[in-house]
Design an enzyme around this catalytic site. Structure first.
Site, short mmCIF file in Angstrom:
data_model
loop_
_atom_site.label_atom_id
_atom_site.label_comp_id
_atom_site.label_asym_id
_atom_site.label_seq_id
_atom_site.Cartn_x
_atom_site.Cartn_y
_atom_site.Cartn_z
CG ASN A 1 -1.63 1.26 1.49
OD1 ASN A 1 -1.72 2.11 0.60
ND2 ASN A 1 -2.16 1.43 2.70
CE LYS B 1 0.09 3.31 4.80
NZ LYS B 1 0.10 3.40 6.23
CG HIS C 1 -5.65 1.85 5.16
ND1 HIS C 1 -5.22 2.83 6.01
CD2 HIS C 1 -4.64 0.95 5.07
CE1 HIS C 1 -3.99 2.53 6.42
NE2 HIS C 1 -3.62 1.39 5.86
CD GLU D 1 -2.78 5.50 6.77
OE1 GLU D 1 -2.73 5.56 5.53
OE2 GLU D 1 -1.87 5.01 7.46
CD GLU E 1 -3.33 -2.63 7.18
OE1 GLU E 1 -2.28 -2.96 6.64
OE2 GLU E 1 -3.84 -1.51 7.03
N GLY F 1 2.62 2.21 10.71
CA GLY F 1 3.57 3.32 10.57
C GLY F 1 4.25 3.72 11.86
CB SER G 1 5.39 -1.79 11.84
OG SER G 1 4.98 -0.46 12.11
P1 PGA Z 1 2.99 0.31 7.53
O1 PGA Z 1 1.53 0.51 6.95
O2 PGA Z 1 3.54 -0.98 6.95
O3 PGA Z 1 3.77 1.51 7.08
O4 PGA Z 1 2.87 0.23 9.03
C1 PGA Z 1 0.67 -0.57 6.76
C2 PGA Z 1 -0.64 -0.10 6.16
O5 PGA Z 1 -1.12 0.97 6.55
O6 PGA Z 1 -1.23 -0.78 5.29
#
Ligand code: PGA
Length: 245
Positions: free
Chosen positions: A4, A6, A90, A92, A162, A168, A208
């Site tokens: 992803n 983003k 997601h 976010e 997730e 992140g 992460s």
């Molecule tokens: P990240 O994000 O691997 O940077 O923690 C995962 C995601 O939001 O899909």
């Protein structure tokens, strides 16, 4: 193994990534490989992966096919440019753009109607985990979104667990924590769609994920794959995640 991106990378950066990445994963035929760039770079990405096993997905879609919805992109539009996948719900999107379990369901149905494979995200926030509400939150998200699908629709989705506190932040869920949450989700699936659906559905872990922790995560039989943010932006690091068996 899904990446992803983003809101990262321009079109030239997208091309440069695939030039490096494609040869690095040329012998990875043990898994599906999916990358989800921002909308404006989807065409560049689809062209770059043509002839390889890598597939491209959107990071969101709107549920109407077309119409007066300024700024939105529909399922048929994604499918028409060669996308095969789309991320839905997601955290976010839920946190910053008002996504709810109800809109997750509408988007998932629209994605399926357009012939896309949805990757539907669920996961608890830190305060929910600390308050002992992880199971309750996962159940609510399942009941309010995914459970509204027909069994035929459900068979085509991938679920991504997730935990919001792991996204992140550098704090990966331990393989044990992730596997426990996957079991909770699989139990919801069993109760609603039956045993076969529960054993067949692919549940990805996200939060992460890095080359350093992929082996431990994938060693859990409950974890069928990963959804990777930060570590999918660099060709060598995502390739070493993809190539881990
Ligand atoms: P990240 O994000 O691997 O940077 O923690 C995962 C995601 O939001 O899909």
């Amino acid at each position: 193994m899904a990446g992803n991106w983003k809101m990262y990378k321009t079109a030239p950066e997208t091309s440069a990534f695939f030039e490096k990445f494609i040869p690095l994963v040329s012998s990875a035929d043990h898994c599906d490989i999916v990358i989800c760039p921002p909308f404006v770079n989807l065409c560049t990405a689809v062209q770059a992966v043509s002839g390889s096993r890598i597939e491209i997905g959107g990071q969101n879609l709107f549920w109407a096919k077309e119409g007066a919805y300024t700024g939105e992109v529909s399922g048929p539009m994604l499918a028409a440019i060669g996308c095969k996948w789309v991320i839905i719900g997601h955290s976010e999107r839920r946190q910053y753009f008002g996504e709810t379990d109800e809109t997750v369901l509408k988007r998932t149905q629209a994605a399926l109607e357009a012939g896309l494979n949805p990757i539907v995200c669920v996961g608890e926030k830190l305060e929910e985990r600390e308050g002992g509400r992880t199971e309750a939150v996962l159940s609510e998200q399942f009941a309010g979104g995914i459970a509204g699908l027909t069994p035929g629709q459900f068979a085509k989705i991938v679920i991504a667990y997730e935990p919001v506190w792991a996204i992140g932040t550098g704090k990966t869920a331990t393989p044990q924590i992730a596997a426990d949450a996957h079991r909770v989700i699989r139990e919801q699936v069993r109760a609603k769609f039956g045993g076969d659906a529960a054993s067949q559905v692919r549940i990805l872990y996200g939060g992460s994920v890095k080359p350093e922790n992929i082996k431990g995560l994938m060693a859990e039989s409950e974890i069928d794959g990963v959804l990777v943010g930060g570590a999918s932006l660099e060709a060598a690091s995502f390739a070493s995640i993809v190539n881990c068996q």
